[in-house]
Design an enzyme around this catalytic site. Structure first.
Site, short mmCIF file in Angstrom:
data_model
loop_
_atom_site.label_atom_id
_atom_site.label_comp_id
_atom_site.label_asym_id
_atom_site.label_seq_id
_atom_site.Cartn_x
_atom_site.Cartn_y
_atom_site.Cartn_z
N GLU A 40 -4.76 -29.48 -17.47
CA GLU A 40 -5.26 -28.73 -16.29
C GLU A 40 -6.49 -29.41 -15.68
O GLU A 40 -7.42 -28.74 -15.22
CB GLU A 40 -5.48 -27.25 -16.64
CG GLU A 40 -4.16 -26.62 -17.06
CD GLU A 40 -3.99 -25.16 -16.73
OE1 GLU A 40 -4.75 -24.64 -15.92
OE2 GLU A 40 -3.05 -24.57 -17.29
N1 CAA Z 1 -9.13 -25.98 -5.11
C1 CAA Z 1 -8.49 -25.87 -3.91
N2 CAA Z 1 -8.10 -26.95 -3.22
C2 CAA Z 1 -8.37 -28.16 -3.75
C3 CAA Z 1 -9.02 -28.35 -5.00
C4 CAA Z 1 -9.41 -27.17 -5.67
N3 CAA Z 1 -10.02 -27.24 -6.86
N4 CAA Z 1 -9.11 -29.67 -5.25
C5 CAA Z 1 -8.54 -30.30 -4.21
N5 CAA Z 1 -8.10 -29.40 -3.31
C6 CAA Z 1 -7.43 -29.63 -2.03
C7 CAA Z 1 -8.36 -30.30 -1.03
O1 CAA Z 1 -9.12 -29.32 -0.35
C8 CAA Z 1 -7.36 -30.99 -0.13
O2 CAA Z 1 -6.77 -30.06 0.73
P1 CAA Z 1 -6.67 -30.29 2.34
O3 CAA Z 1 -6.35 -31.74 2.58
O4 CAA Z 1 -5.61 -29.34 2.78
O5 CAA Z 1 -8.02 -29.95 2.86
C9 CAA Z 1 -6.27 -31.44 -1.10
O6 CAA Z 1 -6.40 -30.58 -2.23
C10 CAA Z 1 -6.40 -32.88 -1.55
O7 CAA Z 1 -7.68 -33.01 -2.11
P2 CAA Z 1 -8.45 -34.37 -2.18
O8 CAA Z 1 -8.41 -35.06 -0.85
O9 CAA Z 1 -9.78 -34.09 -2.77
O10 CAA Z 1 -7.51 -35.19 -3.17
P3 CAA Z 1 -7.86 -36.27 -4.26
O11 CAA Z 1 -6.59 -37.01 -4.45
O12 CAA Z 1 -9.09 -37.03 -3.87
O13 CAA Z 1 -8.29 -35.45 -5.57
C11 CAA Z 1 -7.98 -33.91 -7.41
C12 CAA Z 1 -7.70 -34.27 -5.94
C13 CAA Z 1 -9.09 -32.88 -7.43
C14 CAA Z 1 -8.41 -35.08 -8.27
C15 CAA Z 1 -6.65 -33.37 -7.85
O14 CAA Z 1 -5.65 -34.35 -7.74
C16 CAA Z 1 -6.64 -32.78 -9.25
O15 CAA Z 1 -7.06 -31.66 -9.43
N6 CAA Z 1 -6.11 -33.55 -10.25
C17 CAA Z 1 -5.91 -33.01 -11.59
C18 CAA Z 1 -4.50 -32.48 -11.71
C19 CAA Z 1 -4.39 -31.40 -12.71
O16 CAA Z 1 -5.28 -30.58 -12.93
N7 CAA Z 1 -3.21 -31.32 -13.34
C20 CAA Z 1 -2.91 -30.26 -14.23
C21 CAA Z 1 -1.41 -30.12 -14.41
S1 CAA Z 1 -0.91 -28.54 -15.02
C22 CAA Z 1 -1.33 -28.54 -16.64
O17 CAA Z 1 -1.96 -29.43 -17.12
C23 CAA Z 1 -0.89 -27.30 -17.39
C24 CAA Z 1 -1.16 -27.37 -18.83
O18 CAA Z 1 -1.45 -28.38 -19.37
C25 CAA Z 1 -1.05 -26.21 -19.67
P1 FAD Z 2 -4.56 -40.18 -16.30
O1 FAD Z 2 -4.63 -39.47 -15.02
O2 FAD Z 2 -3.84 -41.47 -16.35
O3 FAD Z 2 -6.03 -40.36 -16.87
C1 FAD Z 2 -6.37 -41.30 -17.90
C2 FAD Z 2 -7.88 -41.31 -18.04
O4 FAD Z 2 -8.48 -41.79 -16.83
C3 FAD Z 2 -8.49 -39.91 -18.29
O5 FAD Z 2 -9.58 -40.00 -19.16
C4 FAD Z 2 -8.93 -39.48 -16.90
O6 FAD Z 2 -9.97 -38.51 -16.92
C5 FAD Z 2 -9.40 -40.81 -16.35
N1 FAD Z 2 -9.39 -40.81 -14.88
C6 FAD Z 2 -8.31 -40.78 -14.05
N2 FAD Z 2 -8.72 -40.76 -12.76
C7 FAD Z 2 -10.07 -40.78 -12.78
C8 FAD Z 2 -11.08 -40.78 -11.76
N3 FAD Z 2 -10.77 -40.71 -10.47
N4 FAD Z 2 -12.37 -40.81 -12.15
C9 FAD Z 2 -12.71 -40.83 -13.48
N5 FAD Z 2 -11.80 -40.85 -14.47
C10 FAD Z 2 -10.50 -40.82 -14.13
N6 FAD Z 2 1.06 -31.08 -16.65
C11 FAD Z 2 1.79 -30.19 -15.92
O7 FAD Z 2 1.99 -30.39 -14.74
N7 FAD Z 2 2.26 -29.06 -16.50
C12 FAD Z 2 2.08 -28.76 -17.80
O8 FAD Z 2 2.53 -27.71 -18.27
C13 FAD Z 2 1.34 -29.68 -18.60
N8 FAD Z 2 1.16 -29.46 -19.93
C14 FAD Z 2 0.60 -30.45 -20.70
C15 FAD Z 2 0.58 -30.30 -22.10
C16 FAD Z 2 0.11 -31.35 -22.90
C17 FAD Z 2 0.13 -31.21 -24.38
C18 FAD Z 2 -0.38 -32.54 -22.29
C19 FAD Z 2 -0.87 -33.69 -23.12
C20 FAD Z 2 -0.42 -32.65 -20.93
C21 FAD Z 2 0.09 -31.62 -20.12
N9 FAD Z 2 0.15 -31.76 -18.72
C22 FAD Z 2 0.85 -30.85 -17.98
C23 FAD Z 2 -0.34 -32.98 -18.10
C24 FAD Z 2 -1.85 -33.04 -17.96
O9 FAD Z 2 -2.29 -32.18 -16.96
C25 FAD Z 2 -2.22 -34.51 -17.68
O10 FAD Z 2 -2.00 -35.21 -18.87
C26 FAD Z 2 -3.65 -34.65 -17.20
O11 FAD Z 2 -3.81 -34.08 -15.93
C27 FAD Z 2 -4.10 -36.14 -17.18
O12 FAD Z 2 -3.16 -36.95 -16.55
P2 FAD Z 2 -2.66 -38.30 -17.27
O13 FAD Z 2 -2.20 -37.93 -18.63
O14 FAD Z 2 -1.67 -38.95 -16.38
O15 FAD Z 2 -3.93 -39.19 -17.42
#
Ligand code: CAA
Ligand code: FAD
Length: 383
Positions: free
Chosen positions: A363
């Protein structure tokens, strides 16, 4: 300022604590060893209302506030973080997203069974080449008029094997960048949708994390959430709330590890007294308790801001960043307090230490939380 919890909030916390002690604790070590999903326990959590806690009762949910959700997540996570991540994804990513942005038909068809815990949901954003860099979606949802044609691969999907309903983020119009991304509701069993390999993980081993693949999956137009191109904003808005759930999970892992360390230190004797009476150990406990309390205040603050209907994205990122760092540090120290016993499975703390690590990754990694927070605080300075 009022730091008191209401009677309802305390009752929810106590019910979750009791469930964790009686239903999750027995077998948690075996499930971790065998990487076995807590299927029966999750079904039971559904019946008790833990899978759709914040959903309006008209859609089968508990109608509770986010504070109650945080309290329940903390208690479940103290004992079984694999069960709690399933709960967090279902509540704050899948149910919340559907309730906030879904159509009435989508709510009746999908949200009601999800909120009642009859089925489980999954949230599918990450891909092999798009994790932190979430706008780089390679999965495609081509607009075919009355349906989308979905092709691509999703990685690391929590509940991947056990879910029935999947929210899948995909690119429809590349020219529009992230404004050309959609979120589609995909059902298990749709032709061309295959649940791929299960990951063999360091921690949360009871949670089933899968790769998913989509080959020419026909998804009806009515399964798109929100307007055309809303999918990325949908994902970001939803993740703001999801991060509160994971922050609460981290808080639970930290407080679970602390409680085990404190109890052990009052029993174990070395050099003629309980190890808790050696200042080096007592000070570790003091630092753990202080950091946990600080993290708890921040996580509750983020929940409070959400319940007030204000922009809580900065607070949820802060809460997740802090609670996950505290979970890692506290669980490592809890192993240290246990000495050699901490290194074996029977004492639970080694599992908590392995589980803690994921809270700094999913997340949004800790680095991504810092990006979210720094953008917000800089905006505040500019404004
Ligand atoms: N809340 C609302 N909107 C947001 C936001 C936030 N926290 N962060 C970004 N946005 C919006 C921006 O406002 C922008 O919208 P508009 O263009 O419509 O104004 C759009 O998103 C794109 O934002 P950026 O231009 O800032 O995009 P970026 O590429 O520079 O960076 C980021 C965006 C914040 C790094 C984003 O890509 C991010 O949050 N990455 C992490 C992804 C993540 O959390 N993955 C989790 C997967 S689910 C999971 O992990 C579940 C699990 O394990 C259990
Ligand atoms: P990368 O994005 O390749 O990152 C590698 C490293 O580089 C990290 O340390 C990161 O912080 C760093 N990095 C990358 N970009 C930057 C930057 N701009 N500046 C500084 N540092 C940076 N995803 C879903 O969609 N749904 C799920 O249900 C879900 N469940 C998950 C459950 C598990 C057990 C795991 C391991 C992952 C899960 N994920 C899920 C995915 C998870 O959200 C991603 O693994 C996470 O967002 C990181 O992406 P990545 O693994 O591709 O790492």
């Amino acid at each position: 300022m009022n730091f008191n919890l209401t009677e309802e909030q305390l009752a929810v916390r106590d019910a979750a604590r009791e469930f964790a002690r009686t239903e999750l604790l027995p077998g948690v070590i075996e499930r971790d060893n065998e990487q076995r999903f807590p299927k029966d326990q999750i079904r039971e959590m559904g019946k008790l209302g833990f899978m759709g806690m914040m959903v309006d009762p008209q859609y089968g949910g508990g109608g509770m506030d986010t504070i109650s959700y945080v309290l329940a997540m903390e208690e479940i996570s103290k004992v079984d973080a694999s069960a709690s991540v399933c709960m967090s994804v279902n509540n704050s990513l899948v149910c919340w997203g559907l309730e906030k942005y879904g159509t009435e038909e989508q709510k009746q068809k999908y949200l009601v069974p999800l909120a009642k815990g009859e089925v489980i949901g999954a949230f599918c954003l990450s891909e092999p080449e798009a994790g932190s860099d979430a706008t780089s979606q390679q999965t495609e949802a081509l607009d075919m008029g009355d349906h989308y044609l979905l092709n691509g691969t999703k990685n690391w999907i929590t509940n991947g094997g056990n879910a029935s309903i999947y929210l899948v983020i995909a690119q429809t119009n590349r020219e529009k960048g992230h404004h050309g991304i959609n979120c589609l509701i995909v059902e298990k069993g749709m032709e061309g949708f295959v649940v791929g390999k299960k990951e063999d993980k360091l921690g949360i081993r009871g949670s089933d994390t899968h790769m998913l693949s989509f080959t020419d999956v026909k998804v009806p137009k009515e399964n798109r959430i929100g307007e055309d191109g809303f999918g990325f904003n949908f994902a970001m808005n939803t993740l703001n709330g999801g991060r509160i759930g994971i922050a609460a999970q981290a808080l639970g892992i930290a407080s679970g590890a602390f409680e085990l360390a404190r109890n052990y230190s009052l029993q174990r004797k070395a050099f003629g007294k309980e190890i808790a009476r050696h200042q080096a150990i007592a000070f570790k406990l003091a630092d753990m308790a202080t950091e946990i309390e600080a993290a708890r205040l921040l996580v509750l603050k983020s929940a409070f801001e959400k319940d007030q209907g204000r922009d809580f994205s900065k607070f949820s990122a802060m809460g997740k960043l802090m609670a996950s760092e505290v979970a890692m540090k506290t669980s490592v120290e809890a192993v240290q307090v246990h000495g050699g016993y901490g290194y074996v499975k029977e004492y639970h703390v080694e599992r908590l230490m392995r589980d803690a690590k994921i809270t700094q990754i999913y997340e949004g990694t800790s680095e991504i939380q810092r990006i979210v927070i720094s953008r917000k605080v800089l905006e505040e300075m500019d404004g």
